[in-house]
Design an enzyme around this catalytic site. Structure first.
Site, mmCIF file in Angstrom:
data_model
loop_
_atom_site.group_PDB
_atom_site.id
_atom_site.type_symbol
_atom_site.label_atom_id
_atom_site.label_comp_id
_atom_site.label_asym_id
_atom_site.label_seq_id
_atom_site.Cartn_x
_atom_site.Cartn_y
_atom_site.Cartn_z
ATOM 1 N N ASP A 48 0.820 -1.208 0.000
ATOM 2 C CA ASP A 48 0.000 0.000 0.000
ATOM 3 C C ASP A 48 0.859 1.265 0.000
ATOM 4 O O ASP A 48 2.033 1.252 0.374
ATOM 5 C CB ASP A 48 -0.885 0.034 1.247
ATOM 6 C CG ASP A 48 -2.004 -0.989 1.211
ATOM 7 O OD1 ASP A 48 -2.022 -1.832 0.297
ATOM 8 O OD2 ASP A 48 -2.859 -0.941 2.126
ATOM 9 N N HIS A 98 -6.017 2.833 -4.105
ATOM 10 C CA HIS A 98 -5.986 2.941 -2.642
ATOM 11 C C HIS A 98 -6.485 4.311 -2.186
ATOM 12 O O HIS A 98 -6.056 4.812 -1.148
ATOM 13 C CB HIS A 98 -4.564 2.687 -2.138
ATOM 14 C CG HIS A 98 -4.454 2.458 -0.653
ATOM 15 N ND1 HIS A 98 -5.333 1.673 0.066
ATOM 16 C CD2 HIS A 98 -3.544 2.921 0.256
ATOM 17 C CE1 HIS A 98 -4.971 1.650 1.340
ATOM 18 N NE2 HIS A 98 -3.900 2.412 1.484
ATOM 19 N N HIS A 102 -5.975 9.018 1.002
ATOM 20 C CA HIS A 102 -5.953 8.096 2.147
ATOM 21 C C HIS A 102 -6.764 8.600 3.343
ATOM 22 O O HIS A 102 -6.305 8.595 4.487
ATOM 23 C CB HIS A 102 -4.514 7.834 2.579
ATOM 24 C CG HIS A 102 -4.327 6.514 3.271
ATOM 25 N ND1 HIS A 102 -4.663 6.300 4.590
ATOM 26 C CD2 HIS A 102 -3.821 5.336 2.837
ATOM 27 C CE1 HIS A 102 -4.369 5.051 4.929
ATOM 28 N NE2 HIS A 102 -3.856 4.447 3.876
ATOM 29 N N TYR A 139 -6.983 1.980 5.622
ATOM 30 C CA TYR A 139 -7.170 1.417 6.960
ATOM 31 C C TYR A 139 -8.044 0.163 6.958
ATOM 32 O O TYR A 139 -8.408 -0.341 8.009
ATOM 33 C CB TYR A 139 -7.765 2.456 7.925
ATOM 34 C CG TYR A 139 -7.093 3.800 7.875
ATOM 35 C CD1 TYR A 139 -5.852 4.018 8.486
ATOM 36 C CD2 TYR A 139 -7.687 4.865 7.194
ATOM 37 C CE1 TYR A 139 -5.228 5.257 8.416
ATOM 38 C CE2 TYR A 139 -7.061 6.107 7.124
ATOM 39 C CZ TYR A 139 -5.837 6.292 7.739
ATOM 40 O OH TYR A 139 -5.216 7.510 7.664
ATOM 41 N N HIS A 191 3.623 -2.537 3.056
ATOM 42 C CA HIS A 191 3.634 -1.148 2.611
ATOM 43 C C HIS A 191 4.869 -0.822 1.785
ATOM 44 O O HIS A 191 5.977 -1.284 2.087
ATOM 45 C CB HIS A 191 3.521 -0.203 3.813
ATOM 46 C CG HIS A 191 2.162 -0.235 4.446
ATOM 47 N ND1 HIS A 191 1.770 -1.239 5.313
ATOM 48 C CD2 HIS A 191 1.081 0.576 4.295
ATOM 49 C CE1 HIS A 191 0.513 -1.030 5.688
ATOM 50 N NE2 HIS A 191 0.075 0.057 5.082
#
Length: 231
Positions: A48, A98, A102, A139, A191
């Protein structure tokens, strides 16, 4: 830092072949590594928050170890670093959505959620990453409205089965151990920006090969890890 969102058969050295990527995003020609010789199952490696200053090193480590992964990019970073999006595709990775900035999507209006998802679709496509077909909510937070908006853009929502905890400062050993919990079809959260995850890549590859598992693509139909190109 963004949060919340696992030797019997040795790994085979990565080679390059021309292939068409057809699940993580719409078809894009790329050079992709040949998978390990024997695969009794497939797992989904996901990263991510890219692309970032760490992306080139991450792609190098994945390629050297014969691994492919799904890169869930933030739209704002895809727009700012289009060459890194193209590098992800050239390295044989799949590119997912994504969100753009965010946020906590479940706290936003439907219009704001739509903007986050739509702008990321546009940013990734404009950067050369194809049009994503996979979506990971920031999340891992979702609700019916988020799912409805994602579906509007033809996106399959992807969470994870194993959390590497790299976002929480997990060391390379712990990340390798987390990858060791993966079973066929499952997906691990990692990540793009994590130095510890980068350091863990060679041992993740070794551990998967020892168990006959290969890094696969995530099916837009089932949301599970499958053999590349299997539809």
């Amino acid at each position: 830092m963004r949060i919340r969102r696992s030797l019997a058969q040795p790994a085979v050295a990565a080679m390059s072949v021309a292939a068409t990527l057809n699940l993580g995003s719409t078809p894009v020609q790329a050079a992709v590594p040949v998978p390990a010789a024997v695969c009794t199952g497939y797992v989904g490696l996901t990263f991510d928050d890219g692309p970032s200053a760490n992306t080139a090193a991450l792609l190098g480590a994945l390629t050297r170890n014969g691994l492919r992964a799904t890169m869930f990019n933030q739209g704002q970073y895809a727009a700012a670093n289009p060459s890194q999006v193209r590098a992800q595709v050239s390295a044989g990775m799949w590119v997912g959505n994504h969100s753009y900035t965010h946020p906590h999507l479940t706290q936003l209006s439907q219009a704001a959620i739509d903007s986050e998802i739509y702008r990321t679709q546009q940013a990734v496509a404009s950067a050369g990453g194809g049009t994503p077909r996979l979506f990971r909510p920031p999340y891992g937070e979702t609700n019916p409205t988020v799912k409805t908006v994602a579906a509007k853009y033809g996106l399959t929502q992807i969470i994870w089965d194993v959390d590497s905890q790299d976002w929480n400062g997990a060391g390379a050993d712990a990340i390798v151990q987390a990858a060791g919990r993966l079973t066929g079809g499952q997906i691990i959260l990692m990540h793009d920006w994590s130095a510890n995850t980068l350091a863990a890549i060679p041992r993740i590859a070794q551990g998967l090969a020892a168990r006959g598992l290969c890094a696969g693509m995530i099916s837009a139909q089932t949301g599970r890890a499958v053999a590349p190109g299997s539809g």
